[in-house]
Design an enzyme around this catalytic site. Structure first.
Site, mmCIF file in Angstrom:
data_model
loop_
_atom_site.group_PDB
_atom_site.id
_atom_site.type_symbol
_atom_site.label_atom_id
_atom_site.label_comp_id
_atom_site.label_asym_id
_atom_site.label_seq_id
_atom_site.Cartn_x
_atom_site.Cartn_y
_atom_site.Cartn_z
ATOM 1 N N TYR A 1 -13.518 -7.106 4.649
ATOM 2 C CA TYR A 1 -12.222 -7.230 3.964
ATOM 3 C C TYR A 1 -11.899 -8.708 3.803
ATOM 4 C CZ TYR A 1 -7.324 -7.221 2.822
ATOM 5 O OH TYR A 1 -6.135 -7.451 2.189
ATOM 6 N N TYR B 1 0.834 -1.202 0.000
ATOM 7 C CA TYR B 1 0.000 0.000 0.000
ATOM 8 C C TYR B 1 0.872 1.255 0.000
ATOM 9 C CZ TYR B 1 -2.957 -3.757 1.708
ATOM 10 O OH TYR B 1 -3.592 -4.954 1.850
HETATM 11 C C1 LIG Z 1 -5.690 -10.658 6.129
HETATM 12 C C2 LIG Z 1 -6.970 -11.147 5.682
HETATM 13 C C3 LIG Z 1 -7.117 -11.756 4.414
HETATM 14 C C4 LIG Z 1 -5.989 -11.818 3.419
HETATM 15 O O1 LIG Z 1 -4.925 -12.606 3.852
HETATM 16 P P1 LIG Z 1 -3.492 -12.462 3.106
HETATM 17 O O2 LIG Z 1 -2.665 -13.527 3.748
HETATM 18 O O3 LIG Z 1 -3.021 -11.080 3.420
HETATM 19 O O4 LIG Z 1 -3.716 -12.663 1.664
HETATM 20 C C5 LIG Z 1 -8.350 -12.249 4.076
HETATM 21 N N1 LIG Z 1 -9.384 -12.169 4.926
HETATM 22 C C6 LIG Z 1 -9.288 -11.592 6.137
HETATM 23 C C7 LIG Z 1 -10.464 -11.565 7.036
HETATM 24 C C8 LIG Z 1 -8.074 -11.060 6.552
HETATM 25 O O5 LIG Z 1 -7.988 -10.445 7.739
#
Ligand SMILES: *Cc1c(COP(=O)(O)O)cnc(C)c1O
Length: 750
Positions: free
Chosen positions: A465, A337
């Site tokens: 997210y 980011y």
């Molecule tokens: C961090 C996160 C992801 C993504 O995981 P990465 O290992 O960064 O690809 C997906 N879902 C949730 C709820 C997360 O907190």
């Protein structure tokens, strides 16, 4: 003497985070040089960047300046015999830039004469900047006079990351040396440059007949403007200019000025610029010790590297680092980011233990993020490190098609023991986002093979997210999330409002009405509902009522829609239950796990699936889940995972999480009273403080590091997610530092 030094130190310590009082600052002027220098040296070691920063410059347009600055050889009012030329061409600019890069510099500034560039010259300069950026890795700065905001914006978009405009002298003295423009004209340019997205560089010239009080006033004005790079020039009187006969400043007066600038601007880059060449190496070194930690180096077009080499020797003797990891990093590595053109400030991590990250200079930061929530059981957890070491010596990797191995099975055994009993089938993947991709793909395949061909879409709740890859992005919050830019390019998902009933509050049955309506109306187009159970993490840090999950489970069943619980952030105790779904007592059809799965040691995720879903996909053509990452079930990652799960099962983490929760609730409660704070909430080992003023990690990152902690807010959310192993004492220090910086931020003191 010691008490004077101590008073100076106390003054500077306050100046780190707040603009010092003008009267207090002026008092420094009466102090003995030795005490000032001693205090400034201590402040420099403590607060200023220890990596010496060099920049190169090229005089990109010379002479014929309309302004009447009394010191300047380029003013058309003086006969100085300097070389006069219009804006240089791209070839010459690139040649100068390449020379600077060959000399080991990382920053390069184009400097032009004149009140400001003409519109045509702005266009030409944009070409110069693009040419430099396409053939070197230098950070490009520009000093081109009193440009307008739109001109600065176009230059920023071309790749200029820092704009230079010296205030030159105090507001009171400047009119004595220049009447063709004002201090306010300059400040306006600097603030326009900021608005245009650039950093600013601004300093002045000493030795133009001003008093020490004027120097202090200038240093203070720069501190008020929060200037991060301050060039300090020593007047070299040029025959023919109005100041041509000005007497030279003595060494002591120069050192005093350096010390004063440092005490008033403890964290700035204090940059030796013009006029230092006449100082002896001994005095230059002394100046570096008491504050100078940056310089303009070399004479780009005419000299080779020798001058720069001599500078570098001096810098090392004065105790600075030169070429370290940060330099390569800033030039070549892209951070999450982040801008590649204007790389964010970074710390160099060299180790870790427990709840602490160890920096390369030996400092330790108490971690308030668990490294994006994964290092739950502490850094370098010995059991996990040993498992990795052992596995690496046996088998680092083998493809998972046609092979299995002990680490995959051992991790699997532990997960099956921990998971809700209906989740029986495990699909290993590389990262959280990939696990989400697989879960979505699996849900669609499930619907397809059962003949429900219209069910290709997903429903999800806003403020969620689920990762940064394409389909994971499509189910992140479409407006508030970090992927809004891509909205038009992605599959359009169905978004419903996140439940308004908060965790721990009353359940409002209307919270489920929208989901109900959507499933009734559009259920035939929906393969699955995906959500983060109870805690919406990376997008909002919201904690919602578990009853929503109970209702959602029921509605999904009624409408033939699968329920995907993304427990990547919440899994393994973070919310105070093993899985966040446990708050509702439900079992999803598909669960994604990651982050703490390996205790944060190696990237690994897993998609956990019910037999119902796994069988449907497996017993219908093509009789397989068409997915297979190259590094699926990597043995080292699985061994780390198995060891992490042993650590998870060996201790009563849920009690520990409740203790962290209680301590954070108590410690953070006072923040709720602050004017700039909207909400303080804590659930398990997660605390979130929602503020009115959006975070800027360029400023906050270094501020937290200075406090000895690691915290990384996003948007208007300041949060803590410490490793579970944090001690009471460490958590206390973390909460205090967090509260101090947050308070300064919302009160706009930093
Ligand atoms: C961090 C996160 C992801 C993504 O995981 P990465 O290992 O960064 O690809 C997906 N879902 C949730 C709820 C997360 O907190």
């Amino acid at each position: 003497m010691d008490s004077i030094v101590a008073a100076c130190l106390a003054f500077a310590e306050k100046a780190v985070d707040a603009v010092p009082d003008a009267k207090e600052a002026q008092k420094l002027g009466s102090l003995p040089t030795q005490a000032l220098c001693e205090a400034a040296a201590a402040v420099t070691r403590r607060y200023a960047d220890r990596t010496f920063n060099f920049c190169g410059i090229v005089n990109a347009k010379s002479g014929r300046c309309s302004e009447n600055c009394s010191w300047c050889a380029q003013s058309r009012r003086f006969e100085t015999g300097i070389e006069i030329y219009p804006l240089i061409d791209a070839e010459r600019a690139v040649q100068a830039a390449k020379q600077a890069e060959a000399n080991g510099l990382t920053r390069f500034s184009l400097v032009t004469s004149g009140r400001k560039l003409s519109p045509r010259e702005v266009r030409e300069t944009i070409s110069l900047v693009r040419a430099i950026r396409s053939s070197t890795n230098l950070e490009v700065c520009l000093s081109a006079g009193l440009l307008t905001e739109s001109e600065l914006k176009s230059l920023s978009e071309a790749g200029v990351v820092r704009y230079h405009c010296n205030l030159e002298s105090s507001r009171g003295y400047f009119p004595q040396v220049c009447s063709s423009h004002t201090t306010d004209d300059k400040i306006k340019t600097l603030s326009s440059a900021r608005v245009a997205g650039m950093e600013v560089c601004s300093g002045g010239i000493i030795g133009m007949g001003e008093t020490e009080a004027d120097r202090i006033a200038l240093a203070l004005e720069l501190r008020t403007l929060k200037v991060g790079s301050i060039p300090l020039n020593i007047l070299a009187p040029i025959p023919g200019t109005a100041l041509g006969n000005e007497p030279l400043l003595g060494d002591e007066e120069i050192l005093r000025a350096v010390a004063l600038f440092r005490l008033i601007n403890p964290t700035a880059q204090l940059r030796f610029a013009g006029g230092r060449a006449r100082l002896s190496p001994k005095v230059q070194k002394k100046a570096m010790e008491c504050g100078i930690n940056a310089a303009i180096a070399g004479d780009m077009l005419t000299t080779k590297g020798s001058a720069v080499d001599a500078d570098k020797r001096l810098v090392v003797e004065a105790g600075y680092r030169l070429d370290d990891l940060k330099k390569f990093d800033a030039q070549h590595l892209w951070h999450p980011y982040a801008s590649a053109a204007l790389p964010p400030p970074v710390s160099v991590a060299a180790g870790g233990h427990g709840a602490r990250i160890v920096l390369s200079d030996g400092r330790e930061l108490i971690d308030g993020t668990s490294s994006w929530w994964c290092a739950a059981f502490g850094y370098n957890r010995p059991e996990i490190v040993e498992a990795i070491r052992k596995q690496a010596a046996e088998l680092t990797h083998v493809m998972f098609a046609g092979f299995t191995h002990k680490p995959a099975v051992e991790l699997g055994k532990r997960l099956i023991k921990l998971l809700p009993s209906k989740l029986t089938r495990l699909f290993y993947a590389d990262s959280g986002s990939v696990a989400v991709e697989i879960a979505l793909k699996l849900a669609v395949q499930y619907q397809m093979v059962l003949g429900r061909k219209s069910r290709t879409n997903f429903v999800t709740i806003r403020q969620g997210y689920h990762g940064d890859t394409w389909n994971a992005m499509s189910v992140c919050d479409p407006a508030a999330g970090m992927h809004t830019l891509f909205h038009g390019a992605m599959q359009q998902r169905i978004f419903i409002d996140a439940p308004r009933s908060v965790f721990g509050g009353e359940w409002n049955p209307q919270d489920v009405d929208e989901l109900k309506a959507v499933l009734e109306k559009e259920g035939e187009s929906i393969a699955a509902l995906i959500l983060e159970p109870v805690v919406q993490g990376a997008s909002a840090m919201r904690f919602y009522h578990p009853q929503f999950l109970v209702e959602a489970r029921r509605l999904c069943d009624a409408h033939g829609v699968l329920l995907i619980a993304d427990e990547i952030a919440t899994g393994f105790g973070r919310t105070g239950k093993r899985f966040a779904c446990d708050w509702a007592g439900i079992c999803p059809d598909i669960m994604t796990l990651g982050k703490a799965l390996t205790g944060g040691a190696v990237s690994l995720s897993v998609v956990c699936v019910t037999n119902d879903v796994a069988d449907a996909v497996s017993c219908h053509a093509p009789n397989a889940l068409m997915h297979g990452p190259t590094f699926m079930a990597n043995p080292i990652a699985c061994a780390a995972g198995a060891a992490a799960m042993d650590v998870y099962m060996a201790e009563d983490w849920l009690t520990k999480v409740r203790e962290i929760e209680a301590q954070m609730k108590e410690g953070l409660a006072p923040l709720a009273k602050l004017e700039g704070v909207l909400d303080v909430r804590v659930l398990g080992a997660i605390a979130a403080v929602e503020v009115k003023r959006a975070a800027d990690n360029r400023i906050l990152g270094p501020a937290f590091v200075r406090e000895g902690v690691w915290v990384r807010p996003f948007g208007r959310i300041f949060y803590l997610m410490p490793p579970f192993v944090i001690s009471r004492e460490e958590l206390k220090r973390l909460i205090n530092a967090f509260s101090r910086v947050l308070t300064d931020w919302v009160e706009e003191k930093i």
